[in-house]
Motif scaffolding. Sequence first.
Motif, PDB file in Angstrom:
ATOM      1  N   ALA A  10      43.588  37.084  51.342  1.00 19.75           N
ATOM      2  CA  ALA A  10      43.107  38.444  51.598  1.00 19.75           C
ATOM      3  C   ALA A  10      43.899  39.104  52.714  1.00 19.75           C
ATOM      4  N   ALA A  11      44.209  38.356  53.758  1.00 21.59           N
ATOM      5  CA  ALA A  11      44.989  38.912  54.862  1.00 21.59           C
ATOM      6  C   ALA A  11      46.377  39.333  54.394  1.00 21.59           C
ATOM      7  N   ALA A  12      46.986  38.511  53.540  1.00 19.34           N
ATOM      8  CA  ALA A  12      48.313  38.838  53.027  1.00 19.34           C
ATOM      9  C   ALA A  12      48.267  40.067  52.133  1.00 19.34           C
ATOM     10  N   ALA A  13      47.249  40.155  51.273  1.00 23.55           N
ATOM     11  CA  ALA A  13      47.127  41.287  50.362  1.00 23.55           C
ATOM     12  C   ALA A  13      46.821  42.573  51.118  1.00 23.55           C
ATOM     13  N   ALA A  14      45.975  42.487  52.137  1.00 23.85           N
ATOM     14  CA  ALA A  14      45.569  43.683  52.876  1.00 23.85           C
ATOM     15  C   ALA A  14      46.732  44.336  53.602  1.00 23.85           C
ATOM     16  N   ARG A  15      47.679  43.528  54.047  1.00 21.31           N
ATOM     17  CA  ARG A  15      48.818  44.085  54.786  1.00 21.31           C
ATOM     18  C   ARG A  15      49.628  45.065  53.949  1.00 21.31           C
ATOM     19  N   ASP A  16      49.593  44.890  52.615  1.00 30.78           N
ATOM     20  CA  ASP A  16      50.358  45.782  51.748  1.00 30.78           C
ATOM     21  C   ASP A  16      49.470  46.592  50.806  1.00 30.78           C
ATOM     22  N   GLY A  17      48.176  46.631  51.112  1.00 32.97           N
ATOM     23  CA  GLY A  17      47.267  47.451  50.327  1.00 32.97           C
ATOM     24  C   GLY A  17      47.082  46.990  48.897  1.00 32.97           C
ATOM     25  N   VAL A  18      47.175  45.693  48.665  1.00 35.23           N
ATOM     26  CA  VAL A  18      47.016  45.137  47.322  1.00 35.23           C
ATOM     27  C   VAL A  18      45.535  44.871  47.047  1.00 35.23           C
ATOM     28  N   ALA A  19      45.042  45.338  45.924  1.00 35.79           N
ATOM     29  CA  ALA A  19      43.643  45.097  45.547  1.00 35.79           C
ATOM     30  C   ALA A  19      43.406  43.610  45.377  1.00 35.79           C
ATOM     31  N   LEU A  20      42.226  43.144  45.776  1.00 33.55           N
ATOM     32  CA  LEU A  20      41.924  41.712  45.716  1.00 33.55           C
ATOM     33  C   LEU A  20      40.560  41.468  45.093  1.00 33.55           C
ATOM     34  N   LEU A  21      40.525  40.595  44.115  1.00 33.83           N
ATOM     35  CA  LEU A  21      39.306  40.156  43.445  1.00 33.83           C
ATOM     36  C   LEU A  21      39.017  38.727  43.862  1.00 33.83           C
ATOM     37  N   ALA A  22      37.841  38.482  44.441  1.00 35.97           N
ATOM     38  CA  ALA A  22      37.463  37.148  44.910  1.00 35.97           C
ATOM     39  C   ALA A  22      36.388  36.571  43.999  1.00 35.97           C
ATOM     40  N   LEU A  23      36.649  35.407  43.433  1.00 31.66           N
ATOM     41  CA  LEU A  23      35.725  34.760  42.507  1.00 31.66           C
ATOM     42  C   LEU A  23      35.379  33.372  43.027  1.00 31.66           C
ATOM     43  N   GLY A  24      34.069  33.067  43.095  1.00 27.23           N
ATOM     44  CA  GLY A  24      33.633  31.786  43.613  1.00 27.23           C
ATOM     45  C   GLY A  24      32.490  31.200  42.819  1.00 27.23           C
ATOM     46  N   ARG A  25      32.338  29.882  42.959  1.00 25.71           N
ATOM     47  CA  ARG A  25      31.243  29.185  42.267  1.00 25.71           C
ATOM     48  C   ARG A  25      29.914  29.415  42.975  1.00 25.71           C
TER      49      ARG A  25
END
Length: 384
Positions: free
Chosen positions: A329-344
Amino acid sequence: MRVLIAAARVGSLPARGALDAFAAGWRSGNPDALLDLAVCSSGAHDLLDAVEAVHGGSREVETVVAADGEHEHPVVVLLVAGTAYVQAGDVLDPPLARATTAWTGTSYGVGQIVARAADAGVRRVVVGAGDAATLDLGAGLLAALADAPPGPFDPATALDRLPAWLTTARARLRATELVLAAGTAASVRGLRGAAAALRERVGAAQSQALDARLAPLAAALEAQRVSRHDLLGAGGGLAAGGTGAPGTPGAPGAPASATSSTAGTAGAGSGGGLGAAVLALGGRVVPGAAFVAAETGVPARAREAELAVVLADRVDPVEADTGVLGAVAAAAARDGVALLALGRTGVLSRRGAAPFGISATGHVEGTAEGLTAAGRKHAAAWRW
């Protein structure tokens, strides 16, 4: 559409298996997507798979002393570009761990691997560690580096021989950097310490007794802690691009300042307190998920993506802060990349997810079939 799919372990399914199953579903739901598949690790699990997927290397089997200090068993070590990677849990967590393991278990086998690597001229050893059934604050590791005989952990003996062990071990590691990639934020002692992490396994009373028993050894290791000059920073030699050589270690320096505390260092309690010994040797304790992400080039890979998807066992504030989810998430946020988080498991509301740069969250099953179905569904929903 370019999609970075990063996976950690989901339930009992290893990261590699979770990633392959989910990616198969995504390709079914959106055959035109360009997928970049990243095996991820916090250091506790899947460390070798994560590094090998990017940098290759060779796997070797080392026979070492088991956690009981008496028997031997095989452990896999990954060698790549002058660095040896090993998962401490392969030594410290016997399949049938009993409560006695926390009292007498030893990290001697981990020390054997480090010693053999140093003797062979390996320039850097990375030890991945999470919560462990064995709890000796790395005394066994130091004993092995000093060529002391193996045996069950005895804190009184370790305290008595600590200065001699450290002197020999530091000399042995003079040309080798030692890094502990901590899969948890546990400190050495206290409410969030290594013994506290075993509360569910041994009970609250036993956990408190273990913590108190280790106090003299923890204080002695703190007093012996040294600093070393870090030439490369926390990422290490294979960070970001994977083309650099592992770092040249500095020599142990002056004692740590009074404001620097091993006992309170986040992650130093990983691997049953291995960080206490690593810091006393002049090594480094680093957040495992962020370290492995840097080793495998995740920040640069996220920069090239239009969407990042993270598979984790849980999606909660801790994972979003210090786990694999947090690193991606930190890496994606630096370049404004949308992030989908999926967990059990775990709950993270939209409001709770926003500060971490997480665009949306969802639930997945911890089976290959469930992950394939989830990949197909989300591929159809996230496409442009």
